[in-house]
Design a protein around this motif. Structure first.
Motif, PDB file in Angstrom:
ATOM      1  N   LYS A   7       0.832  -1.192   0.000  1.00 10.12           N
ATOM      2  CA  LYS A   7       0.000   0.000   0.000  1.00 10.12           C
ATOM      3  C   LYS A   7       0.873   1.250   0.000  1.00 10.12           C
ATOM      4  CE  LYS A   7      -3.672  -2.396   2.548  1.00 10.12           C
ATOM      5  NZ  LYS A   7      -4.564  -2.386   3.732  1.00 10.12           N
ATOM      6  N   LEU A   8       0.248   2.390  -0.212  1.00 10.91           N
ATOM      7  CA  LEU A   8       0.991   3.649  -0.259  1.00 10.91           C
ATOM      8  C   LEU A   8       1.454   4.043   1.135  1.00 10.91           C
ATOM      9  CD1 LEU A   8      -1.181   5.733  -2.753  1.00 10.91           C
ATOM     10  CD2 LEU A   8       0.942   4.501  -3.219  1.00 10.91           C
ATOM     11  N   VAL A   9       2.710   4.418   1.246  1.00  8.16           N
ATOM     12  CA  VAL A   9       3.306   4.789   2.519  1.00  8.16           C
ATOM     13  C   VAL A   9       2.896   6.214   2.869  1.00  8.16           C
ATOM     14  CG1 VAL A   9       5.472   5.189   3.749  1.00  8.16           C
ATOM     15  CG2 VAL A   9       5.238   3.225   2.219  1.00  8.16           C
ATOM     16  N   SER A  10       2.447   6.410   4.102  1.00 10.63           N
ATOM     17  CA  SER A  10       2.059   7.736   4.573  1.00 10.63           C
ATOM     18  C   SER A  10       3.034   8.290   5.606  1.00 10.63           C
ATOM     19  CB  SER A  10       0.649   7.686   5.179  1.00 10.63           C
ATOM     20  OG  SER A  10       0.558   6.652   6.153  1.00 10.63           O
ATOM     21  N   PHE A  11       3.753   7.416   6.340  1.00  7.03           N
ATOM     22  CA  PHE A  11       4.731   7.856   7.341  1.00  7.03           C
ATOM     23  C   PHE A  11       5.982   7.008   7.201  1.00  7.03           C
ATOM     24  CE2 PHE A  11       0.519   8.623   9.133  1.00  7.03           C
ATOM     25  CZ  PHE A  11       0.586   9.985   9.393  1.00  7.03           C
ATOM     26  N   LEU A  12       7.140   7.671   7.340  1.00  5.73           N
ATOM     27  CA  LEU A  12       8.415   6.990   7.149  1.00  5.73           C
ATOM     28  C   LEU A  12       9.439   7.584   8.100  1.00  5.73           C
ATOM     29  CD1 LEU A  12      10.004   4.904   5.439  1.00  5.73           C
ATOM     30  CD2 LEU A  12      10.556   6.773   3.871  1.00  5.73           C
TER      31      LEU A  12
ATOM     32  N   PRO B 258      17.435   5.819  14.494  1.00  5.64           N
ATOM     33  CA  PRO B 258      18.737   6.441  14.742  1.00  5.64           C
ATOM     34  C   PRO B 258      19.719   5.488  15.411  1.00  5.64           C
ATOM     35  CG  PRO B 258      17.160   7.173  16.374  1.00  5.64           C
ATOM     36  CD  PRO B 258      16.399   6.316  15.404  1.00  5.64           C
ATOM     37  N   ASP B 259      20.990   5.853  15.353  1.00  7.01           N
ATOM     38  CA  ASP B 259      22.070   5.132  16.048  1.00  7.01           C
ATOM     39  C   ASP B 259      22.137   3.674  15.633  1.00  7.01           C
ATOM     40  OD1 ASP B 259      22.486   7.539  17.396  1.00  7.01           O
ATOM     41  OD2 ASP B 259      21.206   6.947  19.069  1.00  7.01           O
ATOM     42  N   VAL B 260      22.021   3.435  14.326  1.00 10.94           N
ATOM     43  CA  VAL B 260      22.115   2.080  13.797  1.00 10.94           C
ATOM     44  C   VAL B 260      23.455   1.930  13.082  1.00 10.94           C
ATOM     45  CG1 VAL B 260      21.142   0.408  12.188  1.00 10.94           C
ATOM     46  CG2 VAL B 260      19.634   1.804  13.578  1.00 10.94           C
ATOM     47  N   THR B 261      24.243   0.939  13.472  1.00  6.51           N
ATOM     48  CA  THR B 261      25.507   0.663  12.810  1.00  6.51           C
ATOM     49  C   THR B 261      25.278  -0.315  11.670  1.00  6.51           C
ATOM     50  OG1 THR B 261      25.959  -1.127  14.376  1.00  6.51           O
ATOM     51  CG2 THR B 261      26.825   1.061  14.916  1.00  6.51           C
ATOM     52  N   GLY B 262      25.981  -0.085  10.569  1.00  6.30           N
ATOM     53  CA  GLY B 262      25.819  -0.951   9.412  1.00  6.30           C
ATOM     54  C   GLY B 262      24.704  -0.465   8.512  1.00  6.30           C
ATOM     55  N   SER B 263      23.909  -1.390   8.024  1.00  5.47           N
ATOM     56  CA  SER B 263      22.841  -1.062   7.087  1.00  5.47           C
ATOM     57  C   SER B 263      21.741  -0.262   7.772  1.00  5.47           C
ATOM     58  CB  SER B 263      22.248  -2.346   6.492  1.00  5.47           C
ATOM     59  OG  SER B 263      23.243  -3.098   5.831  1.00  5.47           O
ATOM     60  N   PRO B 264      21.161   0.728   7.074  1.00  4.69           N
ATOM     61  CA  PRO B 264      20.090   1.531   7.689  1.00  4.69           C
ATOM     62  C   PRO B 264      18.831   0.716   7.898  1.00  4.69           C
ATOM     63  CG  PRO B 264      20.365   2.101   5.373  1.00  4.69           C
ATOM     64  CD  PRO B 264      21.496   1.182   5.715  1.00  4.69           C
ATOM     65  N   VAL B 265      18.063   1.122   8.915  1.00  8.16           N
ATOM     66  CA  VAL B 265      16.800   0.468   9.266  1.00  8.16           C
ATOM     67  C   VAL B 265      15.706   1.522   9.269  1.00  8.16           C
ATOM     68  CG1 VAL B 265      15.556  -0.884  10.996  1.00  8.16           C
ATOM     69  CG2 VAL B 265      18.005  -1.250  10.658  1.00  8.16           C
ATOM     70  N   ALA B 266      14.597   1.233   8.594  1.00  7.34           N
ATOM     71  CA  ALA B 266      13.486   2.173   8.482  1.00  7.34           C
ATOM     72  C   ALA B 266      12.218   1.525   9.005  1.00  7.34           C
ATOM     73  CB  ALA B 266      13.291   2.632   7.038  1.00  7.34           C
ATOM     74  N   VAL B 267      11.306   2.377   9.483  1.00  3.67           N
ATOM     75  CA  VAL B 267       9.968   1.947   9.888  1.00  3.67           C
ATOM     76  C   VAL B 267       8.979   2.746   9.054  1.00  3.67           C
ATOM     77  CG1 VAL B 267       8.308   1.768  11.768  1.00  3.67           C
ATOM     78  CG2 VAL B 267      10.737   1.407  12.220  1.00  3.67           C
ATOM     79  N   ALA B 268       8.114   2.049   8.330  1.00  7.65           N
ATOM     80  CA  ALA B 268       7.169   2.692   7.423  1.00  7.65           C
ATOM     81  C   ALA B 268       5.751   2.288   7.793  1.00  7.65           C
ATOM     82  CB  ALA B 268       7.460   2.308   5.975  1.00  7.65           C
ATOM     83  N   ALA B 269       4.845   3.266   7.722  1.00  8.26           N
ATOM     84  CA  ALA B 269       3.422   3.026   7.953  1.00  8.26           C
ATOM     85  C   ALA B 269       2.684   3.245   6.638  1.00  8.26           C
ATOM     86  CB  ALA B 269       2.882   3.943   9.037  1.00  8.26           C
ATOM     87  N   ALA B 270       2.038   2.192   6.148  1.00 11.22           N
ATOM     88  CA  ALA B 270       1.277   2.240   4.903  1.00 11.22           C
ATOM     89  C   ALA B 270      -0.167   1.884   5.217  1.00 11.22           C
ATOM     90  CB  ALA B 270       1.870   1.284   3.870  1.00 11.22           C
TER      91      ALA B 270
END
Length: 501
Positions: free
Chosen positions: A238-243, A247-259
């Motif tokens: 679904k379409l993401v409305s919040f992204l 913070p403070d993550v070592t290595g690959s970035p981590v995201a939290v998305a609300a769709a």
């Protein structure tokens, strides 16, 4: 002081170093009492090592060494006096108010700030940067840099984000530009999406950028050599409305998305993980800190057994849930901000904001501790610290609340909805952003390319570390003195009765 070898402790004589270690367990009041015992104890109680330790324990001058001040007792006294003055000025609305105004007739699209540096995007495609810490509000630090594109009018700015090192802007045509705050005005990286961008996120203390365009979420970050790459791309149902980026993550970035009604945990090189999914209950807000995330869930009035909820989940377990009182929370969108996620002081409680109320929740007890009501059209922005809450509403009202008393200290009103609120110990930044980006009315002629000021939106900067209004204050009528023949000051009655003027 250096000639004292032994310090009398009742009927024994102790070495100075051993007596100093004993005095390290005393507080300010105890050291003051000990200084009145004898001349030797006075010298010992005023040792710079003791007062430097007290100053560090109370959180003052943490970046200084003991040799930076000749009298740490006086330094601690000045720091506490400044803190008391700032709190008094906050409560009484004493200080300077300035506008970060972009004079050409363009409408404000989005605003973001970090540590007093304000970033704003406009319908002209220009991005402006102000440093409110230098009191130079007229000249932007970063000149207007349009996104890469061909000839013709520049697209509108959709989103802007800024942290301590980077500034990012997303445009209506799907272009994303990244600037370095240390390298100059030209963008260091830009990329293009084929669809409209629904959300933009920048890591608070890093260099990762996340964008949501269409049903796709992309993570961008530079490698060790500074070359930008795309470590992860995710297809969302679904379409993401919040992204948000964790913070403070070592290595690959981590995201939290609300769709809509699904919340995803997106980590590069790993498949997307569903954190929350309830059909027909869309997520209305999202905020993420280093260890936890929180989001509001909207339900409908006919679902009596499923009231509006505030879900508060730890990154390790994701099982903690807090429910709002269904009788006090209407079935309208909610906004929730974690303390510690937006520059606030990390604490165990957080602020939940239903449609028209600011509600304070304590996660240790699992219940609401306070409810504040002032915004009739809904709350659009909120932030808190250890003693106050600042909220902004859809009607353009900014309210400052005393958290312990649960009362409103003061308020300010502007024409457009409040979309951004940020403050620290001595300053407050608010942004009123219009909903209509292409206004047309009787006050604007068809051949006039400029837009009237009342349609443009505005950014306010409040400085509470000064007692007088700044020269460029938005309230010049309040600067008139008693000696002027003409003019009137609203603040005269606060200090001098009218009958004695």
């Amino acid at each position: 002081q250096n000639e004292i070898n032994e310090v009398p402790f009742f009927d024994v004589q102790l070495p100075y170093e051993l007596a100093l270690k004993i005095f390290q367990y005393l507080g300010k009041a105890e050291l003051g009492r000990c200084a009145q015992v004898s001349r030797t104890w006075k010298i010992l109680a005023e040792d710079e090592v003791l007062w430097y330790r007290l100053c560090q324990e109370e959180g003052y001058l943490l970046d200084m060494s003991i040799s930076d001040h000749s009298c740490w007792k006086l330094a601690l006294k000045n720091c506490r006096a400044r803190e008391h003055m700032l709190k008094t000025n906050w409560k009484n609305r004493v200080g300077a108010v300035s506008q970060l105004r972009y004079e050409p007739g363009r409408v404000l699209c989005d605003v973001h700030s970090c540590d007093g540096v304000v970033m704003a995007g406009y319908t002209s495609g220009e991005v402006r940067l102000w440093d409110t810490n230098t009191w130079d509000y007229t000249a932007p630090v970063l000149a207007a840099v349009p996104g890469p594109g061909g000839a013709g009018a520049s697209p509108h700015v959709s989103f802007v984000r800024i942290n301590n090192s980077l500034a990012v802007a997303a445009y209506e045509d799907g272009t994303v530009s990244v600037w370095s705050l240390l390298l100059g005005q030209e963008p260091i990286h830009h990329f293009q999406h084929s669809q409209h961008i629904q959300a933009l996120a920048l890591a608070p203390g890093g260099t990762a950028v996340a964008t949501a365009a269409g049903f796709q979420v992309s993570l961008e970050s530079p490698d060790d050599k500074g070359f930008w790459q795309t470590p992860g791309t995710f297809e969302i149902q679904k379409l993401v409305s919040f992204l948000n980026l964790v913070p403070d993550v070592t290595g690959s970035p981590v995201a939290v998305a609300a769709a809509e009604d699904i919340v995803y945990l997106l980590k590069a090189e790993d498949p997307a993980k569903v954190l929350h999914s309830v059909y027909g209950q869309p997520v209305t807000c999202l905020d993420v800190s280093a260890r936890e995330a929180a989001f509001g869930v909207k339900t409908f009035g006919w679902l009596l057994n499923e009231p509006n909820q505030v879900l508060h989940q730890w990154c390790g377990g994701w099982e903690v849930q807090q429910q709002c009182n269904p009788a006090a929370v209407p079935a309208n969108p909610e906004l929730l901000v974690l303390s510690g996620a937006s520059g606030c002081t990390p604490r165990a409680d957080f602020v939940a904001v239903p449609s028209c109320r600011v509600r304070l929740f304590d996660t240790r007890r699992g219940q609401a501790v306070c409810s504040l009501y002032a915004h009739q059209l809904g709350v659009s922005a909120v932030q808190m610290d250890e003693w106050k809450v600042v909220s902004g509403g859809e009607e353009g009202l900014v309210c400052v609340w005393d958290q312990r008393m649960g009362t409103k200290l003061w308020e300010m009103h502007a024409r457009h909805p409040v979309r951004h609120v940020w403050f620290n110990s001595h300053s407050l930044i608010t942004a009123n952003i219009p909903e209509e980006k292409n206004p047309r009315g009787s006050s604007i002629s068809e051949d006039d390319p400029s837009v009237h000021r009342k349609y443009r939106g505005i950014i306010y900067c409040y400085e509470f570390s000064v007692d007088q209004l700044a020269v460029e204050s938005v309230l010049p009528i309040c600067r008139s003195s008693y000696d002027e023949v003409t003019g009137y000051s609203y603040n005269i009655g606060l200090a001098v009765p009218y009958d004695s003027i």
